[in-house]
Design a protein around this motif. Sequence first.
Motif, PDB file in Angstrom:
ATOM      1  N   GLU A 249      -2.696 -19.245 -20.307  1.00  0.00           N
ATOM      2  CA  GLU A 249      -1.446 -18.554 -20.595  1.00  0.00           C
ATOM      3  C   GLU A 249      -0.951 -17.815 -19.352  1.00  0.00           C
ATOM      4  OE1 GLU A 249       0.017 -15.649 -24.177  1.00  0.00           O
ATOM      5  OE2 GLU A 249      -1.600 -14.905 -22.907  1.00  0.00           O
ATOM      6  N   GLN A 250       0.360 -17.950 -19.072  1.00  0.00           N
ATOM      7  CA  GLN A 250       1.046 -17.226 -17.994  1.00  0.00           C
ATOM      8  C   GLN A 250       0.354 -17.395 -16.642  1.00  0.00           C
ATOM      9  OE1 GLN A 250       1.498 -13.158 -19.360  1.00  0.00           O
ATOM     10  NE2 GLN A 250       2.963 -13.735 -20.945  1.00  0.00           N
ATOM     11  N   PHE A 251      -0.123 -18.594 -16.390  1.00  0.00           N
ATOM     12  CA  PHE A 251      -0.830 -18.868 -15.142  1.00  0.00           C
ATOM     13  C   PHE A 251       0.091 -18.706 -13.928  1.00  0.00           C
ATOM     14  CE2 PHE A 251      -2.479 -21.898 -11.941  1.00  0.00           C
ATOM     15  CZ  PHE A 251      -3.785 -21.440 -11.827  1.00  0.00           C
ATOM     16  N   GLY A 252       1.337 -19.153 -14.042  1.00  0.00           N
ATOM     17  CA  GLY A 252       2.258 -19.127 -12.915  1.00  0.00           C
ATOM     18  C   GLY A 252       2.652 -17.735 -12.469  1.00  0.00           C
ATOM     19  N   ARG A 253       2.384 -16.705 -13.267  1.00  0.00           N
ATOM     20  CA  ARG A 253       2.744 -15.336 -12.889  1.00  0.00           C
ATOM     21  C   ARG A 253       1.700 -14.681 -11.989  1.00  0.00           C
ATOM     22  NH1 ARG A 253       5.238 -12.611 -18.439  1.00  0.00           N
ATOM     23  NH2 ARG A 253       6.790 -14.242 -18.868  1.00  0.00           N
ATOM     24  N   ARG A 254       0.572 -15.366 -11.775  1.00  0.00           N
ATOM     25  CA  ARG A 254      -0.503 -14.794 -10.967  1.00  0.00           C
ATOM     26  C   ARG A 254      -0.394 -15.276  -9.524  1.00  0.00           C
ATOM     27  NH1 ARG A 254      -2.485 -15.287 -16.287  1.00  0.00           N
ATOM     28  NH2 ARG A 254      -3.029 -13.187 -17.024  1.00  0.00           N
ATOM     29  N   ASP A 255      -0.975 -14.489  -8.592  1.00  0.00           N
ATOM     30  CA  ASP A 255      -0.959 -14.922  -7.198  1.00  0.00           C
ATOM     31  C   ASP A 255      -2.078 -15.930  -6.951  1.00  0.00           C
ATOM     32  OD1 ASP A 255      -3.407 -13.532  -6.714  1.00  0.00           O
ATOM     33  OD2 ASP A 255      -2.339 -11.695  -6.188  1.00  0.00           O
ATOM     34  N   ASP A 256      -2.150 -16.435  -5.724  1.00  0.00           N
ATOM     35  CA  ASP A 256      -3.084 -17.525  -5.410  1.00  0.00           C
ATOM     36  C   ASP A 256      -4.539 -17.123  -5.645  1.00  0.00           C
ATOM     37  OD1 ASP A 256      -0.872 -18.925  -4.721  1.00  0.00           O
ATOM     38  OD2 ASP A 256      -1.208 -18.863  -2.556  1.00  0.00           O
ATOM     39  N   VAL A 257      -4.905 -15.917  -5.246  1.00  0.00           N
ATOM     40  CA  VAL A 257      -6.290 -15.473  -5.398  1.00  0.00           C
ATOM     41  C   VAL A 257      -6.659 -15.379  -6.874  1.00  0.00           C
ATOM     42  CG1 VAL A 257      -7.922 -13.590  -4.950  1.00  0.00           C
ATOM     43  CG2 VAL A 257      -6.251 -14.251  -3.193  1.00  0.00           C
ATOM     44  N   GLU A 258      -5.771 -14.822  -7.675  1.00  0.00           N
ATOM     45  CA  GLU A 258      -6.029 -14.707  -9.113  1.00  0.00           C
ATOM     46  C   GLU A 258      -6.099 -16.080  -9.768  1.00  0.00           C
ATOM     47  OE1 GLU A 258      -3.748 -10.399  -9.744  1.00  0.00           O
ATOM     48  OE2 GLU A 258      -2.674 -12.296  -9.972  1.00  0.00           O
ATOM     49  N   GLN A 259      -5.212 -16.985  -9.379  1.00  0.00           N
ATOM     50  CA  GLN A 259      -5.235 -18.325  -9.964  1.00  0.00           C
ATOM     51  C   GLN A 259      -6.545 -19.051  -9.666  1.00  0.00           C
ATOM     52  OE1 GLN A 259      -1.758 -20.535  -8.807  1.00  0.00           O
ATOM     53  NE2 GLN A 259      -0.351 -19.242  -9.980  1.00  0.00           N
ATOM     54  N   ALA A 260      -7.042 -18.921  -8.437  1.00  0.00           N
ATOM     55  CA  ALA A 260      -8.307 -19.578  -8.082  1.00  0.00           C
ATOM     56  C   ALA A 260      -9.455 -19.016  -8.917  1.00  0.00           C
ATOM     57  CB  ALA A 260      -8.588 -19.394  -6.590  1.00  0.00           C
ATOM     58  N   PHE A 261      -9.466 -17.698  -9.119  1.00  0.00           N
ATOM     59  CA  PHE A 261     -10.512 -17.069  -9.937  1.00  0.00           C
ATOM     60  C   PHE A 261     -10.413 -17.552 -11.382  1.00  0.00           C
ATOM     61  CE2 PHE A 261     -11.852 -13.733 -12.848  1.00  0.00           C
ATOM     62  CZ  PHE A 261     -13.124 -13.442 -12.385  1.00  0.00           C
ATOM     63  N   MET A 262      -9.199 -17.624 -11.910  1.00  0.00           N
ATOM     64  CA  MET A 262      -9.002 -18.016 -13.301  1.00  0.00           C
ATOM     65  C   MET A 262      -9.391 -19.479 -13.527  1.00  0.00           C
ATOM     66  SD  MET A 262      -5.380 -16.012 -13.863  1.00  0.00           S
ATOM     67  CE  MET A 262      -5.208 -16.180 -15.633  1.00  0.00           C
ATOM     68  N   ARG A 263      -9.139 -20.338 -12.544  1.00  0.00           N
ATOM     69  CA  ARG A 263      -9.538 -21.739 -12.689  1.00  0.00           C
ATOM     70  C   ARG A 263     -11.059 -21.880 -12.733  1.00  0.00           C
ATOM     71  NH1 ARG A 263      -6.968 -26.221 -11.427  1.00  0.00           N
ATOM     72  NH2 ARG A 263      -8.504 -26.768  -9.830  1.00  0.00           N
ATOM     73  N   ARG A 264     -11.751 -21.094 -11.923  1.00  0.00           N
ATOM     74  CA  ARG A 264     -13.221 -21.138 -11.975  1.00  0.00           C
ATOM     75  C   ARG A 264     -13.720 -20.688 -13.339  1.00  0.00           C
ATOM     76  NH1 ARG A 264     -12.668 -19.018  -6.667  1.00  0.00           N
ATOM     77  NH2 ARG A 264     -13.116 -16.906  -7.409  1.00  0.00           N
ATOM     78  N   MET A 265     -13.090 -19.657 -13.882  1.00  0.00           N
ATOM     79  CA  MET A 265     -13.490 -19.192 -15.206  1.00  0.00           C
ATOM     80  C   MET A 265     -13.203 -20.254 -16.264  1.00  0.00           C
ATOM     81  SD  MET A 265     -12.260 -15.915 -17.523  1.00  0.00           S
ATOM     82  CE  MET A 265     -12.331 -14.760 -16.167  1.00  0.00           C
ATOM     83  N   LEU A 266     -12.057 -20.910 -16.152  1.00  0.00           N
ATOM     84  CA  LEU A 266     -11.696 -21.966 -17.103  1.00  0.00           C
ATOM     85  C   LEU A 266     -12.770 -23.050 -17.147  1.00  0.00           C
ATOM     86  CD1 LEU A 266      -9.754 -23.647 -18.912  1.00  0.00           C
ATOM     87  CD2 LEU A 266      -8.702 -24.478 -16.789  1.00  0.00           C
ATOM     88  N   TYR A 267     -13.188 -23.527 -15.995  1.00  0.00           N
ATOM     89  CA  TYR A 267     -14.178 -24.611 -15.962  1.00  0.00           C
ATOM     90  C   TYR A 267     -15.552 -24.125 -16.415  1.00  0.00           C
ATOM     91  CZ  TYR A 267     -11.221 -28.267 -14.113  1.00  0.00           C
ATOM     92  OH  TYR A 267     -10.252 -29.242 -13.976  1.00  0.00           O
TER      93      TYR A 267
END
Length: 260
Positions: A15-33
Amino acid sequence: MTDPVNHTILLLDIEQFGRRDDVEQAFMRRMLYSVLHETLRSAGVEPADQRLEDRGDGVMVLISPTVPKPRLLNALISETPVLLRANNRLAADSARVRLRMVLATGEVAVQELGGALGGAVGWDLNQAYRLLDSPGLRALLQHLDEPCALAVSDALYQGTVRHGHGGLAPEAFHRVTVPGKEGDFPAWLHGAPAPATTPPPAPVAAPAAQAPQTAAPATFQFLGGSPSFGGNLIGGDQHTVSGGVVNGDVNTGNTIGGDR
């Protein structure tokens, strides 16, 4: 392209992935997997029984139909929220993950193209993505206190959930209609329905200003005799005494003589 083969389709989207900056997105993708692999492991899905395709803010997993669907559903309902809460406790508020999840079933073909990743195609896969992006599932995630919301296709509900296989509770799901480019279709959301949004009342129009009314000219009707006003007598001949009408201003200040 391979011939279509029946798969269980699992889709996850942050949810609302595009509102995060690059560092946050990379962290969230690791959590997703991390959460995804633990969920599949708890459901007993072996690496050979799964095909993953990355979607940037989400992931698609094609799972062998030999994996029991009740095990997958129970893992998504029970294990995934626990895993997300545990991981989110270690994350900053801006990097916490909330997921929309879809579990469906259908025919999927794989078309491998040189130099490109992915290539899964199929009507049932398209419908699963429509469900993932549907307003009903988005609203459910916003309504729930849980960090994830689950939707299942109508075929999966009718074939598995409705019969209570694996201890599933059919009453925990509610039916929705999903808008689609090729026509609307039914699906099922897990959890209580999100409250309907009541539109604000329409503003009440102010009453239109009324034009001032002009007083009608005075009209007097005499049926005979000598009319008087406030003790003043109108003398002389009245041309409209019997049944006539006097229009216009009437001066009653003095006795008036002569013809009228």
